[in-house]
Design a protein around this motif. Structure first.
Motif, PDB file in Angstrom:
ATOM      1  N   UNK A  71       6.430 -10.333  -4.268  1.00 14.61           N
ATOM      2  CA  UNK A  71       7.857 -10.621  -4.417  1.00 14.61           C
ATOM      3  C   UNK A  71       8.699  -9.379  -4.679  1.00 14.61           C
ATOM      4  N   UNK A  72       8.137  -8.395  -5.427  1.00 16.00           N
ATOM      5  CA  UNK A  72       8.922  -7.245  -5.866  1.00 16.00           C
ATOM      6  C   UNK A  72       8.352  -5.902  -5.415  1.00 16.00           C
ATOM      7  N   UNK A  73       7.415  -5.932  -4.513  1.00 16.20           N
ATOM      8  CA  UNK A  73       6.830  -4.725  -3.936  1.00 16.20           C
ATOM      9  C   UNK A  73       6.112  -3.891  -5.015  1.00 16.20           C
ATOM     10  N   UNK A  74       6.003  -2.591  -4.793  1.00 11.60           N
ATOM     11  CA  UNK A  74       5.202  -1.739  -5.677  1.00 11.60           C
ATOM     12  C   UNK A  74       5.753  -1.696  -7.097  1.00 11.60           C
ATOM     13  N   UNK A  75       7.058  -1.745  -7.231  1.00 10.99           N
ATOM     14  CA  UNK A  75       7.653  -1.701  -8.566  1.00 10.99           C
ATOM     15  C   UNK A  75       7.192  -2.878  -9.412  1.00 10.99           C
ATOM     16  N   UNK A  76       7.198  -4.076  -8.837  1.00 11.56           N
ATOM     17  CA  UNK A  76       6.731  -5.249  -9.565  1.00 11.56           C
ATOM     18  C   UNK A  76       5.258  -5.168  -9.902  1.00 11.56           C
ATOM     19  N   UNK A  77       4.449  -4.618  -8.981  1.00  9.27           N
ATOM     20  CA  UNK A  77       3.013  -4.493  -9.235  1.00  9.27           C
ATOM     21  C   UNK A  77       2.734  -3.553 -10.402  1.00  9.27           C
ATOM     22  N   UNK A  78       3.467  -2.434 -10.474  1.00  2.74           N
ATOM     23  CA  UNK A  78       3.252  -1.476 -11.565  1.00  2.74           C
ATOM     24  C   UNK A  78       3.647  -2.075 -12.923  1.00  2.74           C
ATOM     25  N   UNK A  79       4.744  -2.815 -12.956  1.00  2.00           N
ATOM     26  CA  UNK A  79       5.157  -3.447 -14.210  1.00  2.00           C
ATOM     27  C   UNK A  79       4.100  -4.453 -14.668  1.00  2.00           C
ATOM     28  N   UNK A  80       3.600  -5.264 -13.742  1.00  2.00           N
ATOM     29  CA  UNK A  80       2.566  -6.234 -14.090  1.00  2.00           C
ATOM     30  C   UNK A  80       1.283  -5.541 -14.532  1.00  2.00           C
ATOM     31  N   UNK A  81       0.965  -4.415 -13.912  1.00  4.19           N
ATOM     32  CA  UNK A  81      -0.224  -3.658 -14.311  1.00  4.19           C
ATOM     33  C   UNK A  81      -0.081  -3.142 -15.746  1.00  4.19           C
ATOM     34  N   UNK A  82       1.093  -2.630 -16.094  1.00  6.36           N
ATOM     35  CA  UNK A  82       1.319  -2.124 -17.450  1.00  6.36           C
ATOM     36  C   UNK A  82       1.204  -3.247 -18.476  1.00  6.36           C
TER      37      UNK A  82
ATOM     38  N   UNK B 195      -3.057  -5.881  -4.643  1.00  6.26           N
ATOM     39  CA  UNK B 195      -1.618  -6.094  -4.433  1.00  6.26           C
ATOM     40  C   UNK B 195      -1.122  -5.424  -3.158  1.00  6.26           C
ATOM     41  N   UNK B 196      -1.802  -4.373  -2.701  1.00 10.20           N
ATOM     42  CA  UNK B 196      -1.355  -3.704  -1.478  1.00 10.20           C
ATOM     43  C   UNK B 196      -1.544  -4.589  -0.249  1.00 10.20           C
ATOM     44  N   UNK B 197      -2.462  -5.538  -0.333  1.00  9.82           N
ATOM     45  CA  UNK B 197      -2.636  -6.480   0.774  1.00  9.82           C
ATOM     46  C   UNK B 197      -1.420  -7.386   0.886  1.00  9.82           C
ATOM     47  N   UNK B 198      -0.971  -7.946  -0.237  1.00  7.43           N
ATOM     48  CA  UNK B 198       0.188  -8.838  -0.185  1.00  7.43           C
ATOM     49  C   UNK B 198       1.476  -8.048   0.028  1.00  7.43           C
ATOM     50  N   UNK B 199       1.505  -6.771  -0.336  1.00  8.87           N
ATOM     51  CA  UNK B 199       2.670  -5.948  -0.018  1.00  8.87           C
ATOM     52  C   UNK B 199       2.787  -5.733   1.484  1.00  8.87           C
TER      53      UNK B 199
ATOM     54  N   UNK C  45      -0.014   4.207   5.374  1.00 10.68           N
ATOM     55  CA  UNK C  45       0.106   4.731   6.733  1.00 10.68           C
ATOM     56  C   UNK C  45       1.026   3.861   7.589  1.00 10.68           C
ATOM     57  N   UNK C  46       0.973   2.550   7.415  1.00 11.48           N
ATOM     58  CA  UNK C  46       1.871   1.678   8.173  1.00 11.48           C
ATOM     59  C   UNK C  46       3.327   1.895   7.760  1.00 11.48           C
ATOM     60  N   UNK C  47       3.561   2.116   6.469  1.00 18.74           N
ATOM     61  CA  UNK C  47       4.926   2.421   6.015  1.00 18.74           C
ATOM     62  C   UNK C  47       5.407   3.724   6.654  1.00 18.74           C
ATOM     63  N   UNK C  48       4.534   4.728   6.716  1.00 16.04           N
ATOM     64  CA  UNK C  48       4.918   6.015   7.312  1.00 16.04           C
ATOM     65  C   UNK C  48       5.148   5.863   8.812  1.00 16.04           C
ATOM     66  N   UNK C  49       4.296   5.130   9.500  1.00 15.99           N
ATOM     67  CA  UNK C  49       4.372   5.042  10.961  1.00 15.99           C
ATOM     68  C   UNK C  49       5.483   4.133  11.454  1.00 15.99           C
ATOM     69  N   UNK C  50       5.612   2.923  10.863  1.00 16.68           N
ATOM     70  CA  UNK C  50       6.539   1.936  11.396  1.00 16.68           C
ATOM     71  C   UNK C  50       7.530   1.425  10.357  1.00 16.68           C
ATOM     72  N   UNK C  51       7.494   1.872   9.133  1.00 17.47           N
ATOM     73  CA  UNK C  51       8.445   1.424   8.127  1.00 17.47           C
ATOM     74  C   UNK C  51       7.891   0.305   7.268  1.00 17.47           C
ATOM     75  N   UNK C  52       8.610  -0.017   6.203  1.00 18.13           N
ATOM     76  CA  UNK C  52       8.142  -0.998   5.220  1.00 18.13           C
ATOM     77  C   UNK C  52       8.479  -2.431   5.608  1.00 18.13           C
ATOM     78  N   UNK C  53       9.430  -2.642   6.535  1.00 17.01           N
ATOM     79  CA  UNK C  53       9.830  -4.005   6.890  1.00 17.01           C
ATOM     80  C   UNK C  53       9.662  -4.252   8.366  1.00 17.01           C
TER      81      UNK C  53
END
Length: 365
Positions: free
Chosen positions: A171-182, A219-223, A357-365
């Motif tokens: 739902x919140x991308x990497x930022x949400x994952x890091x907060x939940x991890x903390x 979490x990177x899979x669902x991202x 790598x997919x974010x670098x090659x084709x973008x995040x969305x």
């Protein structure tokens, strides 16, 4: 993902020739290196066979010598008596992979079909599949740590925090994952305080490792799934990892001669690694060209190379954990495969690599 995927000949340091001749045509395992997940009754030497799925029995021809042992020539019943022809043929036809291939193939196909169906039907269903895999994986890992090392890792905060990590990542991308991890790390620290202070630092360190190794990497899979073409990104991620493992197994089984990391996983060979790289790069080029929007073939070559490297390191990493714990598999839930963690070993470290790598090659969305 299993250690059998990199070749089949036994590695130095884990196998030795018997000091006295005996009936068995199989290798004698040095039990000091590892043990089963659960205690097993003694097995006579005549049983032979590997103790780990990443180790394969030595073909009977390798045990022959220039001077036949007593009783071999005259068909006697002494310790060196030769096995009957039918027994020799059976020994030669043993599966060198060290696992039940029909069961492994059946379970693998069934799991793959269920995962792909959930992936392309409703995204939320696939997120639930990831959450379930994370919880079961955490249960297997913490159970083995408790059984083999006496490490008391609190499972409840890990399971709740792992679920939160996966959902927040979607739902919140990497930022949400890091907060939940903390927050999960904080919960592990507090939960462990309810028990005696002895080995507190050891237990919470293992808990933080488990939180990072299983749910955070997942979490990177669902991202990847959250993107507009998310199902295809996840499909390519799964496809390349499976193709890498298959290529390593096929090439290593047929041509493997030189050990890759014999002290960690004797079954893995350099030839198997070449097979993993070749298969993954070919599949990556085709996938990026035809399955990913705005993707081109040369990006797939780089993606396949990275997947082969990360998947191999993931296999070796879990092999190192199992060697340290002295177990064969992380669990017994999946016939022919072991446990859930034995299937996630190469997927988990590969997920952030493919996502980046997919974010670098084709973008995040």
């Amino acid at each position: 993902m299993n250690d059998s995927s990199r070749g089949s000949s036994p590695g130095a340091g884990y196998w030795r020739a018997p000091e006295q001749p005996h009936v068995s045509a199989g290798p004698v395992y040095d039990g000091g290196e590892a043990a089963q997940t659960r205690p097993m009754p003694p097995v006579p030497d005549a049983a032979g066979g590997p103790q780990f799925r990443d180790e394969s029995p030595v073909p009977p021809e390798r045990h022959s010598s220039a001077t036949p042992p007593p009783g071999a020539a005259d068909g006697g019943s002494g310790p060196g008596a030769s096995a009957p022809p039918g027994g020799r043929r059976a020994a030669r036809t043993k599966k060198r992979a060290g696992r039940n291939l029909p069961a492994a193939i059946g379970v693998g196909v069934g799991l793959g079909a269920a995962v792909i169906a959930s992936l392309f039907v409703v995204k939320a269903v696939f997120v639930g599949v990831v959450v379930l895999a994370v919880i079961v994986g955490l249960w297997e890992l913490t159970s083995r740590l408790s059984e083999r090392k006496g490490i008391r890792v609190p499972l409840v905060p890990l399971a709740v925090g792992g679920t939160a990590m996966v959902i927040a990542g979607y739902l919140r991308d990497a930022e949400g994952a890091w907060v939940a991890m903390a927050l999960t790390a904080l919960a592990v620290l507090v939960w462990r305080m309810t028990q005696p202070p002895e080995n507190y630092l050891r237990d919470v360190t293992a808990g933080l490792f488990a939180a990072f190794y299983v749910p955070f990497l997942a979490t990177f899979v669902v991202m990847m799934l959250a993107a507009d073409d998310g199902p295809w990104r996840v499909f390519v991620f799964l496809l390349l990892t499976v193709v890498s493992d298959t290529g390593a197994y096929a090439v290593g089984w047929r041509f493997g001669r030189h050990k890759l990391a014999p002290r960690i996983s004797p079954g893995k060979t350099r030839e198997g690694l070449v097979g993993a790289v070749t298969f993954a790069m070919a599949a990556g080029a085709l996938s990026m060209q035809f399955l990913i929007d705005r993707g081109v073939w040369w990006q797939g070559l780089l993606l396949g190379l990275a997947v082969a490297a990360s998947a191999t390191l993931g296999d070796l990493g879990e092999s190192m954990i199992k060697r340290d714990l002295g177990i064969k598999d992380m669990g017994t839930l999946l016939p022919g495969h072991g446990g859930i963690m034995d299937r996630l070993d190469s997927l988990l470290p590969t997920a952030p690599v493919v996502w980046l790598l997919l974010v670098i090659f084709v973008g995040a969305v």
